[in-house]
Structure formats: C-alpha cells, structure tokens
Design a protein around this motif. Structure first.
Motif, mmCIF file in Angstrom:
data_model
loop_
_atom_site.group_PDB
_atom_site.id
_atom_site.type_symbol
_atom_site.label_atom_id
_atom_site.label_comp_id
_atom_site.label_asym_id
_atom_site.label_seq_id
_atom_site.Cartn_x
_atom_site.Cartn_y
_atom_site.Cartn_z
ATOM 1 N N HIS A 13 30.468 34.254 42.063
ATOM 2 C CA HIS A 13 31.826 34.454 41.550
ATOM 3 C C HIS A 13 32.553 35.567 42.290
ATOM 4 O O HIS A 13 31.968 36.579 42.643
ATOM 5 C CB HIS A 13 31.782 34.779 40.054
ATOM 6 C CG HIS A 13 31.325 33.622 39.231
ATOM 7 N ND1 HIS A 13 29.992 33.388 38.958
ATOM 8 C CD2 HIS A 13 32.007 32.620 38.658
ATOM 9 C CE1 HIS A 13 29.887 32.289 38.232
ATOM 10 N NE2 HIS A 13 31.099 31.792 38.041
ATOM 11 N N ALA A 14 33.841 35.364 42.464
ATOM 12 C CA ALA A 14 34.703 36.369 43.099
ATOM 13 C C ALA A 14 34.752 37.617 42.219
ATOM 14 O O ALA A 14 34.517 37.543 41.007
ATOM 15 C CB ALA A 14 36.105 35.797 43.300
ATOM 16 N N PRO A 15 35.075 38.760 42.822
ATOM 17 C CA PRO A 15 35.047 40.016 42.078
ATOM 18 C C PRO A 15 35.852 40.039 40.784
ATOM 19 O O PRO A 15 35.422 40.638 39.816
ATOM 20 C CB PRO A 15 35.607 41.029 43.081
ATOM 21 C CG PRO A 15 35.248 40.474 44.402
ATOM 22 C CD PRO A 15 35.347 38.979 44.239
ATOM 23 N N TYR A 16 36.999 39.410 40.733
ATOM 24 C CA TYR A 16 37.840 39.568 39.554
ATOM 25 C C TYR A 16 38.044 38.273 38.777
ATOM 26 O O TYR A 16 38.894 38.204 37.911
ATOM 27 C CB TYR A 16 39.194 40.172 39.960
ATOM 28 C CG TYR A 16 38.995 41.461 40.730
ATOM 29 C CD1 TYR A 16 38.459 42.575 40.100
ATOM 30 C CD2 TYR A 16 39.272 41.537 42.074
ATOM 31 C CE1 TYR A 16 38.229 43.748 40.788
ATOM 32 C CE2 TYR A 16 39.056 42.710 42.780
ATOM 33 C CZ TYR A 16 38.526 43.816 42.127
ATOM 34 O OH TYR A 16 38.292 44.969 42.811
ATOM 35 N N SER A 17 37.241 37.252 39.065
ATOM 36 C CA SER A 17 37.430 35.979 38.375
ATOM 37 C C SER A 17 36.743 35.957 37.009
ATOM 38 O O SER A 17 37.135 35.213 36.130
ATOM 39 C CB SER A 17 36.910 34.825 39.235
ATOM 40 O OG SER A 17 35.511 34.932 39.425
ATOM 41 N N SER A 18 35.702 36.760 36.834
ATOM 42 C CA SER A 18 34.965 36.817 35.570
ATOM 43 C C SER A 18 34.082 38.058 35.602
ATOM 44 O O SER A 18 34.100 38.820 36.561
ATOM 45 C CB SER A 18 34.099 35.568 35.401
ATOM 46 O OG SER A 18 32.990 35.618 36.283
ATOM 47 N N LYS A 55 41.171 44.111 47.462
ATOM 48 C CA LYS A 55 42.341 44.384 46.623
ATOM 49 C C LYS A 55 41.846 44.937 45.291
ATOM 50 O O LYS A 55 40.729 44.667 44.880
ATOM 51 C CB LYS A 55 43.128 43.093 46.387
ATOM 52 C CG LYS A 55 43.742 42.529 47.652
ATOM 53 C CD LYS A 55 44.495 41.267 47.322
ATOM 54 C CE LYS A 55 45.316 40.759 48.467
ATOM 55 N NZ LYS A 55 44.589 40.420 49.659
ATOM 56 N N THR A 56 42.672 45.700 44.636
ATOM 57 C CA THR A 56 42.285 46.199 43.326
ATOM 58 C C THR A 56 42.399 45.077 42.309
ATOM 59 O O THR A 56 43.187 44.145 42.476
ATOM 60 C CB THR A 56 43.178 47.376 42.892
ATOM 61 O OG1 THR A 56 44.531 46.943 42.935
ATOM 62 C CG2 THR A 56 42.979 48.561 43.802
ATOM 63 N N GLY A 57 41.635 45.169 41.269
ATOM 64 C CA GLY A 57 41.621 44.138 40.240
ATOM 65 C C GLY A 57 42.712 44.373 39.218
ATOM 66 O O GLY A 57 43.560 45.240 39.362
ATOM 67 N N ALA A 58 42.654 43.604 38.198
ATOM 68 C CA ALA A 58 43.605 43.742 37.091
ATOM 69 C C ALA A 58 43.385 45.093 36.420
ATOM 70 O O ALA A 58 42.311 45.668 36.525
ATOM 71 C CB ALA A 58 43.382 42.608 36.102
ATOM 72 N N PRO A 59 44.407 45.607 35.740
ATOM 73 C CA PRO A 59 44.237 46.895 35.045
ATOM 74 C C PRO A 59 43.019 46.860 34.124
ATOM 75 O O PRO A 59 42.779 45.872 33.442
ATOM 76 C CB PRO A 59 45.527 47.027 34.232
ATOM 77 C CG PRO A 59 46.520 46.193 34.980
ATOM 78 C CD PRO A 59 45.732 45.053 35.572
ATOM 79 N N GLY A 60 42.238 47.924 34.165
ATOM 80 C CA GLY A 60 41.048 48.000 33.322
ATOM 81 C C GLY A 60 39.788 47.468 33.971
ATOM 82 O O GLY A 60 38.704 47.664 33.458
ATOM 83 N N GLN A 61 39.914 46.781 35.089
ATOM 84 C CA GLN A 61 38.734 46.270 35.777
ATOM 85 C C GLN A 61 38.273 47.279 36.818
ATOM 86 O O GLN A 61 39.077 47.822 37.566
ATOM 87 C CB GLN A 61 39.026 44.941 36.474
ATOM 88 C CG GLN A 61 39.128 43.778 35.532
ATOM 89 C CD GLN A 61 39.266 42.477 36.305
ATOM 90 O OE1 GLN A 61 39.888 42.430 37.361
ATOM 91 N NE2 GLN A 61 38.688 41.426 35.776
#
Length: 121
Positions: A13-18, A55-61
């Motif tokens: 899985h990609a870093p920010y997908s789950s 790239k940075t993830g969503a806020p909080g990740q």
C-alpha cells in the motif's frame, strides 16, 4: 542453515492510502526488536514509501520516511523492490532511498520460499 526466524513483510500500500503501510513497518520493527531477521518486500504502490522525495500526507498523518530511515537501527537492511513495481510506476532505483535492492520478478517465488513467515500489508 535454518530459516526458522526469518520474516518477510510485504508492503503493498502507498504511504497515505491506508494504515496498512504503517502497520507493516510496525510489525517489522517489533519483530526485529525481538531478535528476528526481517526483510521488507515492496510491491505495487508500496514502493512509493521508499521515494527519497515524498509529499506530506493528510493533516494528522505521520510521514513514513523517518520510519524507513530508522529501519537500519533495527538491523532491517533488506529493502527489496519488485522490478515490475518500479516499471509500473515509471520509477528508477536511484529515486528510492539508499539501500533499496531491486528483485527480478522471476526471483520472487524463491524469495518467498526462503522465509519461514510471510506477512502481507
């Protein structure tokens, strides 16, 4: 040579997908902390976790690159990447963190067979 304590953690899985990537890295770190030999195999979008420029993830990740950089401290130095994953994402090995090793797809069955425990994330 016994392979009884060898673990292979497969990251798909990609870093920010789950949370799967982070969970896979956590399992690898815990196993290594308990003296297990751990290798990581990155398939599909899991390869994106090894990009030098993330790239940075969503806020909080949390970013995953610091965790990737920390693996060596736990003696996890086998960062394996399937050639087909690089090809599918149009990436070159020099875009990945230092220490990533490309594995030809023909070598994957033998790699899986070489480990006593295989975990997918």
């Amino acid at each position: 040579m016994s392979h009884e304590n060898e673990r292979l953690v497969i990251i798909r899985h990609a870093p920010y997908s789950s949370n799967a990537l982070r969970e896979g890295l956590d399992v690898a770190l815990v196993a290594a902390a308990f003296g297990q030999t751990v290798s990581l195999l990155f398939l599909g979008q899991g390869v994106l976790a090894l990009l030098k420029e993330q790239k940075t993830g969503a806020p909080g990740q949390k970013a995953t690159l610091p965790t990737i950089d920390m693996l060596e401290m736990y003696d996890i130095d086998q960062l394996l990447v399937a050639q087909s994953a690089l090809d599918a994402l149009h990436l070159q090995v020099d875009q990945l963190v230092e220490g990533a090793t490309v594995v030809a797809d023909e070598g994957l069955p033998e790699l899986l067979h070489r480990h006593s425990h295989v975990m997918n994330f």
